[in-house]
Write a protein that holds these residues in place. Structure first.
Motif, PDB file in Angstrom:
ATOM      1  N   ASP A 185       0.793  -1.240  -0.054  1.00 35.73           N
ATOM      2  CA  ASP A 185       0.200  -0.093  -0.081  1.00 35.73           C
ATOM      3  C   ASP A 185       0.897   1.319  -0.047  1.00 35.73           C
ATOM      4  O   ASP A 185       1.980   1.199   0.183  1.00 35.73           O
ATOM      5  CB  ASP A 185      -0.670  -0.108   1.324  1.00 35.73           C
ATOM      6  N   LYS A 186       0.222   2.357  -0.272  1.00 34.81           N
ATOM      7  CA  LYS A 186       0.977   3.770   0.200  1.00 34.81           C
ATOM      8  C   LYS A 186       0.320   4.587   1.127  1.00 34.81           C
ATOM      9  O   LYS A 186      -1.039   4.361   1.287  1.00 34.81           O
ATOM     10  CB  LYS A 186       0.982   4.441  -1.166  1.00 34.81           C
ATOM     11  N   GLU A 187       0.803   5.194   1.862  1.00 27.04           N
ATOM     12  CA  GLU A 187       0.226   6.176   2.785  1.00 27.04           C
ATOM     13  C   GLU A 187       0.001   7.563   2.210  1.00 27.04           C
ATOM     14  O   GLU A 187       0.567   7.925   1.250  1.00 27.04           O
ATOM     15  CB  GLU A 187       1.282   6.336   3.897  1.00 27.04           C
ATOM     16  N   VAL A 188      -1.155   8.065   2.610  1.00 23.77           N
ATOM     17  CA  VAL A 188      -1.843   9.366   1.990  1.00 23.77           C
ATOM     18  C   VAL A 188      -2.034  10.396   3.246  1.00 23.77           C
ATOM     19  O   VAL A 188      -2.380   9.893   4.229  1.00 23.77           O
ATOM     20  CB  VAL A 188      -2.874   8.812   1.320  1.00 23.77           C
ATOM     21  N   VAL A 189      -1.726  11.389   2.859  1.00 21.63           N
ATOM     22  CA  VAL A 189      -2.298  12.698   3.683  1.00 21.63           C
ATOM     23  C   VAL A 189      -3.561  12.889   3.403  1.00 21.63           C
ATOM     24  O   VAL A 189      -4.044  13.135   2.182  1.00 21.63           O
ATOM     25  CB  VAL A 189      -1.386  13.811   3.269  1.00 21.63           C
ATOM     26  N   ILE A 190      -4.417  12.810   4.272  1.00 18.66           N
ATOM     27  CA  ILE A 190      -5.868  13.287   4.072  1.00 18.66           C
ATOM     28  C   ILE A 190      -6.142  14.808   4.775  1.00 18.66           C
ATOM     29  O   ILE A 190      -5.553  15.068   5.517  1.00 18.66           O
ATOM     30  CB  ILE A 190      -6.829  12.203   4.618  1.00 18.66           C
ATOM     31  N   ALA A 191      -7.390  15.165   4.271  1.00 20.12           N
ATOM     32  CA  ALA A 191      -7.741  16.571   4.775  1.00 20.12           C
ATOM     33  C   ALA A 191      -9.369  16.564   4.502  1.00 20.12           C
ATOM     34  O   ALA A 191      -9.926  15.719   4.132  1.00 20.12           O
ATOM     35  CB  ALA A 191      -7.243  17.839   4.025  1.00 20.12           C
ATOM     36  N   LYS A 192      -9.829  17.833   5.247  1.00 22.37           N
ATOM     37  CA  LYS A 192     -11.309  17.907   5.120  1.00 22.37           C
ATOM     38  C   LYS A 192     -11.510  18.093   3.869  1.00 22.37           C
ATOM     39  O   LYS A 192     -10.912  18.680   2.807  1.00 22.37           O
ATOM     40  CB  LYS A 192     -11.732  19.152   5.943  1.00 22.37           C
ATOM     41  N   SER A 193     -12.758  17.632   3.196  1.00 20.15           N
ATOM     42  CA  SER A 193     -12.949  17.762   1.929  1.00 20.15           C
ATOM     43  C   SER A 193     -13.282  19.284   1.628  1.00 20.15           C
ATOM     44  O   SER A 193     -13.581  20.144   2.293  1.00 20.15           O
ATOM     45  CB  SER A 193     -14.371  17.327   1.853  1.00 20.15           C
ATOM     46  N   GLY A 194     -12.718  19.616   0.234  1.00 17.39           N
ATOM     47  CA  GLY A 194     -12.926  21.234  -0.204  1.00 17.39           C
ATOM     48  C   GLY A 194     -11.583  21.589  -0.862  1.00 17.39           C
ATOM     49  O   GLY A 194     -10.836  20.323  -1.188  1.00 17.39           O
TER      50      GLY A 194
END
Length: 709
Positions: free
Chosen positions: A153-162
């Motif tokens: 897998d790969k790690e992802v940076v997530i944020a609030k939608s928008g």
């Protein structure tokens, strides 16, 4: 005087709740015991066998000789989410159970609060394995051995939608849970990033909640976890993918080569099976030969398939599980949102059977044949009935329906009947929104929000156990057949299904399952009503409750009120879902808490108090102290996951997620509607039940305070 009394009661209540939230967390338990055993009374401790601490990992021969694998999981995994593609908790539990069964073993689960504690238990040789998606890092490889990767897998940076202007060269406000492998990834790949360490180890779901609520701007999770979250929520998004791929695997102790070899052999076969295309139309004999899972298409509803207190239940689910067991195949549930989607999934080879309480009508048979599908013989019969409120105007014959209003979905199998009633007898027909399930329409009749609706007798039987106000004055059709659907090019499966129906229909197993879901009103004995007066004994178990609540700082009267709600003080009480005893605990959950005999009042009360404490601790960090008990009670009744779903929905609706009454309880009621539960991690919940449960216990508790003070 009355106002003074009310003030005293409320003050006492909130003082007691404050004390409830201020206890120290329980200490880590001894080796080879599950969390909670050391908190039991001495008489219960005698039943727990303590052994000397090990100085080395158990070899495969020792594991085989013991008959079980010791595995560890997190507290928040006590209940699994409604299975979805990629649901990590269910994935690991199911996979390890499959490995154990293939070797003639069982799994003994140990529970801890965070990832660090998992590794501590493994290092102390208290468990044999950590079956979890663990990132293989250099630091971990120096201390532990890992199986073949279960996933790359790969790690992802997530944020609030928008909209986001993410800049990898300068990132701030990145929050990561303490002890996570994500911190090591950032240090090695982006050492200039500013990382804020969250002092508690929390799940990807909770970190996503922090981001969605604006408590953190960014966090990192596995891409696999993100895909799972995106199946039921749209308030987060990926803004950056870390370039270095990661391998995820299970951990065992170093040099435990014999155990590792067995695990790797199993995982290799598992990977081969996963390479099978998800769309397939092989015959049933080939499916069994290739050891492929049987994929059953159904819907998330109280009639068919649902999650209750961490247990997967439902009339259709139980029957299909029996069918799968007979033929020694794995069972995979594919949840669809509508009848049309079910047909599409089956036709496209994304499922093998539709088992969803579908009536076999002339109109449907014509459409089914055109879609090159086939129906089984009848496996159930129901009546098509009118649902009315007992206080409404009398309906004795069809002519009484003139000017009465029937609310029904246009896609419902009852729609033709409603149309005929309008044409021939002058009934008014109101088209219900497609997201409103029939059980909700029945509830609206019970609450006098609508006049009438139409439903099948099975669902009405379920709802009558909760709603005494509804009646069925007219039956429109008798003996409406239910049938399974398969593809026409799968005659082998159709033949086996028909054989299954002929053997079990109306037999003992079938009748037990049908009674379990449609006719069992908890089988409780009628109880005499005693008027409690000042100084009365509240229950025959007051002394036991007082002793059991002391380590947890609950008010004993609260537990007695809950006990009455659960069992009416009957120590042999049981319900259709398998819950037992005074506190109506599921045996599987009780065993994880170190309790074996739920018919014994002392052990039953111990298990209930411990489980309520577990739910309270899960909420303690994000709720006002005075609110914790309401959320804990709701979780005890409906499951922690469903309450978390309701909290998230409350925020989306502009309600407070840290207030139960008139806020989260409103969201809980909405989780009965398809448009809301489709986007919930734990799916459908009979929301009115936990809402009434909390209110009833709360009111009775206040009365107990007045009586005993």
């Amino acid at each position: 005087m009355y106002k003074q009394l009310v003030a005293i009661i409320l003050a006492s209540f909130f003082i007691l709740i404050t004390l409830a939230g201020c206890q120290e967390p329980p200490q880590e338990k001894s080796a080879n015991t599950t969390t909670g055993q050391n908190d039991l009374k001495p008489s219960l401790k005698k039943a727990v066998k303590l052994v000397k601490k090990r100085i080395a990992a158990r070899t495969w021969s020792e594991i085989i000789a013991s008959g079980h694998i010791n595995a560890v999981k997190l507290d928040w995994q006590l209940e699994s989410a409604l299975p979805r593609a990629g649901s990590t908790g269910a994935y690991h539990s199911t996979l390890l159970q499959g490995f154990a069964q293939s070797r003639g073993l069982t799994v003994t689960w140990h529970r801890v609060s965070n990832l660090a504690a998992m590794f501590e238990k493994l290092s102390a040789f208290e468990v044999d394995i950590i079956p979890r998606h663990l990132t293989i890092t250099e630091n971990r490889l120096a201390k532990y051995s890992f199986t073949y990767p279960l996933l790359r897998d790969k790690e992802v940076v997530i944020a609030k939608s928008g909209k986001h202007d993410f800049n990898a060269s300068a990132i701030n406000n990145l929050h990561l849970p303490i002890g996570s492998a994500y911190i090591e990834s950032v240090v090695s790949q982006y050492p200039h990033w500013n990382v804020n360490v969250v002092k508690e180890q929390v799940s990807s779901q909770e970190m996503a909640d922090h981001v969605a609520q604006g408590l953190s701007k960014y966090t990192i999770i596995d891409g696999f976890a993100l895909e799972t979250l995106k199946q039921y929520r749209d308030d987060i998004q990926s803004v950056f993918t870390l370039p270095k791929a990661i391998n995820l695997a299970w951990a065992v102790n170093l040099n435990n080569d014999s155990f590792l070899h067995e695990l790797n052999e199993f995982i290799s076969v598992h990977h081969v099976m996963q390479m099978i295309e998800p769309e397939r139309t092989v015959g049933f004999k080939q499916l069994r030969k290739d050891k492929l899972p049987l994929r059953v298409i159904t819907r998330n509803s109280p009639e068919t398939y649902f999650l209750w207190r961490g247990e997967l239940l439902g009339f259709e689910y139980d029957l299909m599980r029996k069918f799968a067991d007979i033929h020694k195949v794995k069972l995979v549930i594919v949840v669809a949102d509508s009848y049309e989607e079910m047909l599409e999934l089956l036709a496209e080879g994304k499922g093998d059977i539709i088992a969803a309480g579908l009536s076999r009508t002339k109109a449907r048979t014509k459409k089914i044949t055109k879609a090159k599908l086939a129906t089984s013989i009848r496996y159930n019969r129901v009546k098509e009935q009118l649902v009315a409120h007992q206080d409404g105007e009398l309906i004795n014959e069809l002519s009484d329906l003139k000017d009465r209003t029937i609310t029904i979905r246009k896609s419902s199998s009852f729609w033709p009947t409603a149309q005929k009633l309008a044409k021939d007898f002058g009934a008014n027909i109101v088209i219900a929104n497609e997201d409103i399930a029939t059980e909700i329409l029945i509830a609206q009749v019970a609450d006098k929000e609508i006049d009438l609706t139409i439903a099948d007798s099975n669902l009405i039987a379920i709802e009558k156990t909760f709603r005494s106000q509804i009646i069925t004055p007219l039956t429109f059709k008798e003996n409406v057949p239910y049938a399974y659907l398969v593809r026409q090019n799968n005659p082998q499966l159709l033949a086996y299904l028909n054989e299954f129906i002929r053997k079990y229909y109306r037999g003992t197993f079938y009748n037990v399952v049908k009674n379990k879901y449609f006719y069992n009103e908890r089988l409780q004995k009628s109880h005499k009503k005693h008027r409690l007066t000042s100084g009365s004994i509240l229950s025959p178990y007051d002394d036991i409750v007082r002793s059991q609540v002391q380590p947890y700082h609950f008010d004993w009267r609260l537990i007695v009120s809950q006990m009455y709600q659960e069992s009416r003080f009957d120590p042999l009480a049981s319900n259709a879902t398998g819950a037992l005893g005074l506190m109506q605990m599921l045996p599987r959950t009780a065993e994880e808490l170190g309790v074996k005999d739920l018919k014994d009042p002392e052990q039953a009360i111990a298990s209930g108090v411990q489980y309520l404490d577990w739910t309270r601790n899960r909420f303690s960090k994000d709720l006002p102290v005075q609110e914790q008990i309401f959320f804990s009670l709701a979780s005890y009744n409906a499951g922690y996951g469903h309450v978390k779903d309701a909290q998230r929905l409350a925020r989306q609706l502009g309600l407070r997620s840290d207030r139960w009454f008139n806020h989260v309880e409103k969201a809980m009621l909405l989780l009965q509607r398809r448009q809301y539960y489709n986007k919930a991690r734990f799916g459908y919940v009979r929301g009115r039940e936990p809402v009434n449960y909390v209110r009833d216990i709360h009111q009775r508790y206040l009365s107990y305070i007045r009586i005993t003070d």
